[in-house]
Motif scaffolding. Structure first.
Motif, PDB file in Angstrom:
ATOM      1  N   ALA A  81       0.966 -28.058  47.467  1.00 49.52           N
ATOM      2  CA  ALA A  81       0.719 -28.621  46.135  1.00 49.52           C
ATOM      3  C   ALA A  81      -0.588 -28.065  45.591  1.00 49.52           C
ATOM      4  O   ALA A  81      -1.672 -28.422  46.057  1.00 49.52           O
ATOM      5  CB  ALA A  81       0.659 -30.143  46.217  1.00 49.52           C
ATOM      6  N   TYR A  82      -0.481 -27.172  44.619  1.00 52.74           N
ATOM      7  CA  TYR A  82      -1.672 -26.579  44.013  1.00 52.74           C
ATOM      8  C   TYR A  82      -2.106 -27.376  42.793  1.00 52.74           C
ATOM      9  O   TYR A  82      -1.282 -27.908  42.052  1.00 52.74           O
ATOM     10  CB  TYR A  82      -1.394 -25.132  43.596  1.00 52.74           C
ATOM     11  N   GLU A  83      -3.404 -27.431  42.596  1.00 53.12           N
ATOM     12  CA  GLU A  83      -3.990 -28.138  41.465  1.00 53.12           C
ATOM     13  C   GLU A  83      -4.737 -27.138  40.587  1.00 53.12           C
ATOM     14  O   GLU A  83      -5.452 -26.276  41.091  1.00 53.12           O
ATOM     15  CB  GLU A  83      -4.960 -29.198  41.997  1.00 53.12           C
ATOM     16  N   GLU A  84      -4.560 -27.256  39.285  1.00 52.60           N
ATOM     17  CA  GLU A  84      -5.267 -26.372  38.361  1.00 52.60           C
ATOM     18  C   GLU A  84      -6.668 -26.910  38.091  1.00 52.60           C
ATOM     19  O   GLU A  84      -6.841 -28.097  37.814  1.00 52.60           O
ATOM     20  CB  GLU A  84      -4.502 -26.263  37.044  1.00 52.60           C
ATOM     21  N   VAL A  85      -7.653 -26.031  38.166  1.00 58.69           N
ATOM     22  CA  VAL A  85      -9.039 -26.413  37.920  1.00 58.69           C
ATOM     23  C   VAL A  85      -9.696 -25.349  37.047  1.00 58.69           C
ATOM     24  O   VAL A  85      -9.431 -24.152  37.218  1.00 58.69           O
ATOM     25  CB  VAL A  85      -9.847 -26.540  39.236  1.00 58.69           C
ATOM     26  N   ILE A  86     -10.526 -25.781  36.110  1.00 61.40           N
ATOM     27  CA  ILE A  86     -11.286 -24.864  35.258  1.00 61.40           C
ATOM     28  C   ILE A  86     -12.768 -24.974  35.597  1.00 61.40           C
ATOM     29  O   ILE A  86     -13.309 -26.082  35.701  1.00 61.40           O
ATOM     30  CB  ILE A  86     -11.089 -25.195  33.760  1.00 61.40           C
ATOM     31  N   TYR A  87     -13.417 -23.828  35.765  1.00 62.41           N
ATOM     32  CA  TYR A  87     -14.867 -23.790  35.966  1.00 62.41           C
ATOM     33  C   TYR A  87     -15.486 -22.994  34.825  1.00 62.41           C
ATOM     34  O   TYR A  87     -14.904 -22.002  34.363  1.00 62.41           O
ATOM     35  CB  TYR A  87     -15.226 -23.140  37.307  1.00 62.41           C
ATOM     36  N   GLU A  88     -16.647 -23.408  34.394  1.00 60.44           N
ATOM     37  CA  GLU A  88     -17.324 -22.750  33.278  1.00 60.44           C
ATOM     38  C   GLU A  88     -18.784 -22.501  33.636  1.00 60.44           C
ATOM     39  O   GLU A  88     -19.410 -23.312  34.327  1.00 60.44           O
ATOM     40  CB  GLU A  88     -17.241 -23.615  32.016  1.00 60.44           C
ATOM     41  N   GLY A  89     -19.314 -21.388  33.156  1.00 62.49           N
ATOM     42  CA  GLY A  89     -20.702 -21.096  33.455  1.00 62.49           C
ATOM     43  C   GLY A  89     -21.189 -19.869  32.713  1.00 62.49           C
ATOM     44  O   GLY A  89     -20.531 -19.368  31.791  1.00 62.49           O
ATOM     45  N   TYR A  90     -22.352 -19.400  33.144  1.00 63.50           N
ATOM     46  CA  TYR A  90     -22.980 -18.247  32.507  1.00 63.50           C
ATOM     47  C   TYR A  90     -23.342 -17.204  33.561  1.00 63.50           C
ATOM     48  O   TYR A  90     -23.751 -17.542  34.676  1.00 63.50           O
ATOM     49  CB  TYR A  90     -24.243 -18.665  31.746  1.00 63.50           C
ATOM     50  N   GLY A  91     -23.181 -15.940  33.182  1.00 64.36           N
ATOM     51  CA  GLY A  91     -23.542 -14.851  34.059  1.00 64.36           C
ATOM     52  C   GLY A  91     -24.821 -14.188  33.586  1.00 64.36           C
ATOM     53  O   GLY A  91     -25.447 -14.629  32.615  1.00 64.36           O
ATOM     54  N   PRO A  92     -25.235 -13.111  34.248  1.00 67.34           N
ATOM     55  CA  PRO A  92     -26.412 -12.356  33.822  1.00 67.34           C
ATOM     56  C   PRO A  92     -26.302 -11.948  32.357  1.00 67.34           C
ATOM     57  O   PRO A  92     -25.217 -11.622  31.873  1.00 67.34           O
ATOM     58  CB  PRO A  92     -26.382 -11.128  34.747  1.00 67.34           C
ATOM     59  N   GLY A  93     -27.419 -11.989  31.644  1.00 64.56           N
ATOM     60  CA  GLY A  93     -27.423 -11.619  30.233  1.00 64.56           C
ATOM     61  C   GLY A  93     -26.919 -12.718  29.320  1.00 64.56           C
ATOM     62  O   GLY A  93     -26.699 -12.500  28.132  1.00 64.56           O
ATOM     63  N   GLY A  94     -26.685 -13.923  29.871  1.00 70.10           N
ATOM     64  CA  GLY A  94     -26.212 -15.029  29.056  1.00 70.10           C
ATOM     65  C   GLY A  94     -24.738 -14.951  28.699  1.00 70.10           C
ATOM     66  O   GLY A  94     -24.284 -15.592  27.748  1.00 70.10           O
ATOM     67  N   VAL A  95     -23.977 -14.161  29.459  1.00 69.54           N
ATOM     68  CA  VAL A  95     -22.546 -13.993  29.199  1.00 69.54           C
ATOM     69  C   VAL A  95     -21.788 -15.263  29.607  1.00 69.54           C
ATOM     70  O   VAL A  95     -22.006 -15.818  30.689  1.00 69.54           O
ATOM     71  CB  VAL A  95     -22.002 -12.777  29.976  1.00 69.54           C
ATOM     72  N   ALA A  96     -20.904 -15.739  28.738  1.00 68.39           N
ATOM     73  CA  ALA A  96     -20.087 -16.913  29.027  1.00 68.39           C
ATOM     74  C   ALA A  96     -18.923 -16.520  29.937  1.00 68.39           C
ATOM     75  O   ALA A  96     -18.275 -15.495  29.711  1.00 68.39           O
ATOM     76  CB  ALA A  96     -19.554 -17.521  27.730  1.00 68.39           C
ATOM     77  N   ILE A  97     -18.667 -17.334  30.956  1.00 73.37           N
ATOM     78  CA  ILE A  97     -17.602 -17.045  31.918  1.00 73.37           C
ATOM     79  C   ILE A  97     -16.723 -18.276  32.092  1.00 73.37           C
ATOM     80  O   ILE A  97     -17.211 -19.385  32.330  1.00 73.37           O
ATOM     81  CB  ILE A  97     -18.172 -16.620  33.281  1.00 73.37           C
ATOM     82  N   LEU A  98     -15.425 -18.071  31.945  1.00 70.77           N
ATOM     83  CA  LEU A  98     -14.432 -19.129  32.090  1.00 70.77           C
ATOM     84  C   LEU A  98     -13.529 -18.764  33.266  1.00 70.77           C
ATOM     85  O   LEU A  98     -12.942 -17.679  33.285  1.00 70.77           O
ATOM     86  CB  LEU A  98     -13.617 -19.257  30.799  1.00 70.77           C
ATOM     87  N   VAL A  99     -13.423 -19.657  34.231  1.00 73.45           N
ATOM     88  CA  VAL A  99     -12.675 -19.378  35.458  1.00 73.45           C
ATOM     89  C   VAL A  99     -11.486 -20.327  35.574  1.00 73.45           C
ATOM     90  O   VAL A  99     -11.646 -21.548  35.507  1.00 73.45           O
ATOM     91  CB  VAL A  99     -13.576 -19.546  36.705  1.00 73.45           C
ATOM     92  N   GLU A 100     -10.293 -19.766  35.731  1.00 76.00           N
ATOM     93  CA  GLU A 100      -9.086 -20.553  35.975  1.00 76.00           C
ATOM     94  C   GLU A 100      -8.735 -20.437  37.453  1.00 76.00           C
ATOM     95  O   GLU A 100      -8.585 -19.330  37.975  1.00 76.00           O
ATOM     96  CB  GLU A 100      -7.919 -20.041  35.135  1.00 76.00           C
ATOM     97  N   ALA A 101      -8.609 -21.589  38.112  1.00 76.88           N
ATOM     98  CA  ALA A 101      -8.307 -21.593  39.539  1.00 76.88           C
ATOM     99  C   ALA A 101      -7.095 -22.463  39.826  1.00 76.88           C
ATOM    100  O   ALA A 101      -6.777 -23.389  39.066  1.00 76.88           O
ATOM    101  CB  ALA A 101      -9.510 -22.090  40.336  1.00 76.88           C
TER     102      ALA A 101
END
Length: 249
Positions: A81-101
């Motif tokens: 049973a897999y669960e969908e999770v979203i992670y959000e954050g910032y990388g070098p240079g202030g780049v926005a990063i959206l992660v779907e897991a």
């Protein structure tokens, strides 16, 4: 957005050629399973499942693997049973990063994603901190040395594409999620070869990264996220000039 799209196509080609095919199949099977669980096992009535099957077929996944994943999603076969999770954050240079897991262990996934961000000069943020910067669209990318602008424009407009962008040495065709398969099929019917075709999160604005060291650190962060077993996709709003991208890629 050209720098980001170009990096995506580079990774797409690399993934198709290297030894990570087992990992690619695992991620695709997860998507097929979850899509079937959430919307049913009939691809005609489940657009997400239809897109997941198309992606699996594009990677030459055997038909029986796809059918087994659907049955696990609908409960006909026993499965994880897999669960969908979203992670959000910032990388070098202030780049926005959206992660779907998709994970069977939220604590493990959160810990590993946080570690990857921290190790590569980024920081995990609160829910909602960057998601608003991205919109889900279909994206079909062509290399200018393989197709003409007239060919792409004629098919795209007739098939109902939202936008056509001239980006350096590429053409980007943007569609709604609902029209993606129709537009992609139109290009297939005309025999126009694209570099990449997928439903993705398209950034509303981009952050220009012109420092090579920052670009290298940022791309390492994205690579490590996408190589993680629980991560399905990592999206970012960077734009890296071709000369730097080619140097660090």
């Amino acid at each position: 957005m050209s720098g980001h799209s170009k990096w995506s196509t580079i990774r797409h080609k690399k993934a198709a050629q290297d030894a990570k095919r087992g990992k690619i199949f695992t991620k695709l099977i997860k998507e097929v399973t979850v899509a079937a669980r959430m919307g049913g096992g009939d691809p005609e009535a489940n657009p997400r499942l239809r897109a997941a099957i198309a992606a699996a077929k594009a990677e030459n996944m055997p038909k029986e693997n796809i059918e087994r994943a659907i049955k696990k999603g609908t409960g006909e076969l026993e499965g994880v049973a897999y669960e969908e999770v979203i992670y959000e954050g910032y990388g070098p240079g202030g780049v926005a990063i959206l992660v779907e897991a998709m994970t069977d262990n939220r604590n493990r996934a959160a810990s590993e994603v946080r570690h990857i961000f921290t190790k590569n000069g980024g920081s995990l943020g609160e829910a909602g901190c960057v998601a608003w910067m991205f919109d889900k669209h279909g994206l079909i990318v062509f290399s200018k040395d393989k197709v003409s602008e007239e060919e792409v424009m004629e098919v795209a407009l007739e098939a109902g594409a939202e936008d056509i962008r001239d980006q350096d040495d590429q053409f980007e065709v943007v569609t709604t999620v609902g029209d993606f398969e129709k537009v992609k099929a139109a290009f297939d019917e005309q025999g126009l070869a694209y570099e990449m075709a997928e439903v993705t999160m398209v950034p509303q604005t981009t952050v220009r990264i012109e420092d090579e060291k920052t670009a290298q650190q940022l791309l390492r962060l994205i690579d490590m996220l996408e190589d993680n077993d629980d991560v399905q996709h990592a999206y970012a709003n960077f734009d890296i000039p071709d000369e730097i991208l080619n140097s660090v890629a």
